[in-house]
Design an enzyme around this catalytic site. Structure first.
Site, PDB file in Angstrom:
ATOM      1  N   HIS A 198      -8.823  -4.653   2.847  1.00 17.26           N
ATOM      2  CA  HIS A 198      -9.270  -5.496   1.723  1.00 17.26           C
ATOM      3  C   HIS A 198     -10.193  -6.629   2.173  1.00 17.26           C
ATOM      4  O   HIS A 198     -10.805  -7.292   1.329  1.00 17.26           O
ATOM      5  CB  HIS A 198      -8.068  -6.083   0.977  1.00 17.26           C
ATOM      6  CG  HIS A 198      -7.216  -5.043   0.333  1.00 17.26           C
ATOM      7  ND1 HIS A 198      -7.716  -4.137  -0.585  1.00 17.26           N
ATOM      8  CD2 HIS A 198      -5.902  -4.720   0.484  1.00 17.26           C
ATOM      9  CE1 HIS A 198      -6.751  -3.317  -0.968  1.00 17.26           C
ATOM     10  NE2 HIS A 198      -5.631  -3.641  -0.331  1.00 17.26           N
ATOM     11  N   ASP A 230      -4.854   4.707   2.370  1.00 21.97           N
ATOM     12  CA  ASP A 230      -3.922   3.695   1.858  1.00 21.97           C
ATOM     13  C   ASP A 230      -3.856   3.865   0.326  1.00 21.97           C
ATOM     14  O   ASP A 230      -4.794   4.392  -0.288  1.00 21.97           O
ATOM     15  CB  ASP A 230      -4.429   2.291   2.219  1.00 21.97           C
ATOM     16  CG  ASP A 230      -3.471   1.179   1.812  1.00 21.97           C
ATOM     17  OD1 ASP A 230      -2.638   0.798   2.659  1.00 21.97           O
ATOM     18  OD2 ASP A 230      -3.553   0.709   0.653  1.00 21.97           O
TER      19      ASP A 230
HETATM   20  N1  Q9C Z   1       3.579  -6.676  -6.784  1.00 23.43           N
HETATM   21  C1  Q9C Z   1      -2.477  -3.386   1.421  1.00 23.43           C
HETATM   22  O1  Q9C Z   1      -1.791  -2.430   1.139  1.00 23.43           O
HETATM   23  N2  Q9C Z   1      -0.811  -7.122  -4.674  1.00 23.43           N
HETATM   24  N3  Q9C Z   1      -2.629  -4.432   0.603  1.00 23.43           N
HETATM   25  C2  Q9C Z   1       0.610  -6.888  -4.525  1.00 23.43           C
HETATM   26  C3  Q9C Z   1       2.840  -6.755  -5.549  1.00 23.43           C
HETATM   27  C4  Q9C Z   1      -1.528  -7.120  -3.412  1.00 23.43           C
HETATM   28  C5  Q9C Z   1      -2.031  -4.451  -0.709  1.00 23.43           C
HETATM   29  C6  Q9C Z   1       1.328  -6.859  -5.818  1.00 23.43           C
HETATM   30  C7  Q9C Z   1      -1.555  -5.743  -2.776  1.00 23.43           C
HETATM   31  C8  Q9C Z   1      -2.281  -5.733  -1.446  1.00 23.43           C
HETATM   32  C9  Q9C Z   1      -3.134  -3.461   2.752  1.00 23.43           C
HETATM   33 ZN    ZN Z   2      -2.258  -0.654   0.312  1.00 26.53          ZN
END
Ligand code: Q9C
Ligand code: ZN
Length: 372
Positions: free
Chosen positions: A171, A207
């Site tokens: 990200h 991912d």
């Molecule tokens: N309810 C990766 O998998 N939002 N990043 C989370 C949780 C952020 C994920 C919401 C998700 C980021 C590397």
């Molecule tokens: Zn992720």
């Protein structure tokens, strides 16, 4: 297969994250990497190596130096400014509408990186899901060195190497961190491989989430193809990017492929997308694939909605390796801690053409799952 690992990740020691304004237990915790390390150690078929220090140059090859400086000094700034918080998270984000009516020139001349750490975090950050603590910078630098060391092994001829990166990276864009990510490990590795081999490089991102950072970094690049399978941004983070009609521009026109899938995606449906992704990579000329590997596609993942099982990771690893290219496999997300070790073992054994038997005792099967 060689596995690159460093305990430096332990310093990114977070316990909570913010989701839509609410504090929740952190998903991206140190235990994730330790679970994978334990399972690969118990397997016996993996050789662990420490990363070597690659310095800052490969990072600024894809990231804005200002982002690197911010991440380096952010924690000492929090303390210097007397901000009594357990972690740094932004107070304001520069929504583009804040500057509506100002010309590009006026924005460039008048709007600058804030002084207050809570404003600075918003200037460089995407969201409040990536709390920054005292050890974050060194952990993130460690993850970059893990990725670059895995890339070195593959450039030197290894058919595959696995970098147990934590924190993850996909990200993080050229000038932005967020989504649990600080530096884009996969993009830094891909760029380093392009520079050392002068070959085209493909990134396969499996991912659960769209790797907006990797897409952004290579958007106009003809020498790096970014192919991603992920949850539809209509329902999932990062919401603003990840649609199928984002295909790249300029030299990069046609080099970006997004394959969004809906909630409930099964093993069979996912494998169809994998075949489509691999076909797009097979069209390219390079000999190395960088894999952004996430296990948040797993059925029990607490933040994912797909229905994948451990067995399918073995098959995805097998099919990816069957393209006949060398693989730099880098860990991204995956938050159901009890299954991470087995899912990693399955994928990596598949990529090596080895069989996979779920561990019988004390292991983690498809049933008997512990809800995370
Ligand atoms: N309810 C990766 O998998 N939002 N990043 C989370 C949780 C952020 C994920 C919401 C998700 C980021 C590397
Ligand atoms: Zn992720």
């Amino acid at each position: 297969m060689q596995v690159v690992y460093t305990p430096a990740h332990l310093a990114h020691d977070i316990t909570t994250e913010t989701f839509m304004g609410l504090s929740i237990p952190a998903n991206e915790v140190a235990e994730r990497a330790e679970k994978i390390r334990d399972a690969l150690t118990a397997d016996g078929g993996f050789a662990f190596v420490e990363p070597t220090d690659h310095g800052e140059a490969p990072i600024t090859a894809v990231h804005e130096p200002g982002l690197v400086r911010f991440l380096e000094v952010a924690w000492s700034e929090v303390r210097r400014q007397g901000i009594a918080r357990p972690f740094l998270s932004a107070d304001t984000y520069p929504n583009t509408a804040m500057f509506e009516g100002m010309s590009e020139d006026a924005i460039a001349a008048l709007v600058r990186e804030p002084v207050h750490a809570g404003g600075r975090a918003g200037f460089w950050g995407l969201d409040s899901a990536a709390p920054l603590v005292a050890g974050t910078y060194l952990a993130a630098r460690g993850a970059v060195d893990v990725a670059l060391t895995a890339a070195d092994l593959v450039v030197a001829g290894a058919p595959a190497a696995y970098g147990l990166c934590r924190p993850p990276g996909h990200h993080a864009a050229r000038s932005m961190y967020g989504g649990y990510c600080f530096f884009n490990n996969a993009a830094i590795a891909a760029e380093a491989i392009v520079r050392s081999t002068h070959e085209h490089v493909a990134i396969l991102d499996v991912d659960y989430h769209h790797g907006n950072g990797s897409q952004q970094i290579f958007w106009r690049r003809g020498d790096v193809r970014y192919v991603s399978i992920h949850a539809d941004p209509d329902s999932d983070y990062p919401y603003f990017l990840g649609r199928a009609d984002e295909t790249g521009e300029g030299d990069g026109a046609g080099e970006n492929l997004n394959i969004p899938l809906s909630a409930g995606t099964t093993d069979e449906e996912y494998l169809g997308a994998v075949d489509q992704a691999l076909d797009a990579i097979a069209e390219t000329s390079g000999s190395v694939i960088v894999v952004s590997l996430g296990f948040d596609t797993y059925g029990l993942d607490p933040i994912g909605t797909f229905a994948l099982t451990t067995g399918v990771y073995h098959e995805i690893g097998r099919r990816t390796a069957a393209l006949g290219r060398r693989l730099v496999i880098l860990q991204e997300g995956g938050y159901h801690r009890p299954s991470l070790g087995e899912n990693a073992r399955a994928w990596l054994r598949g990529a090596e053409g080895r069989s996979f038997e779920p561990r019988p005792a004390g292991g983690f099967g498809e049933s008997g799952a512990v809800a995370g």
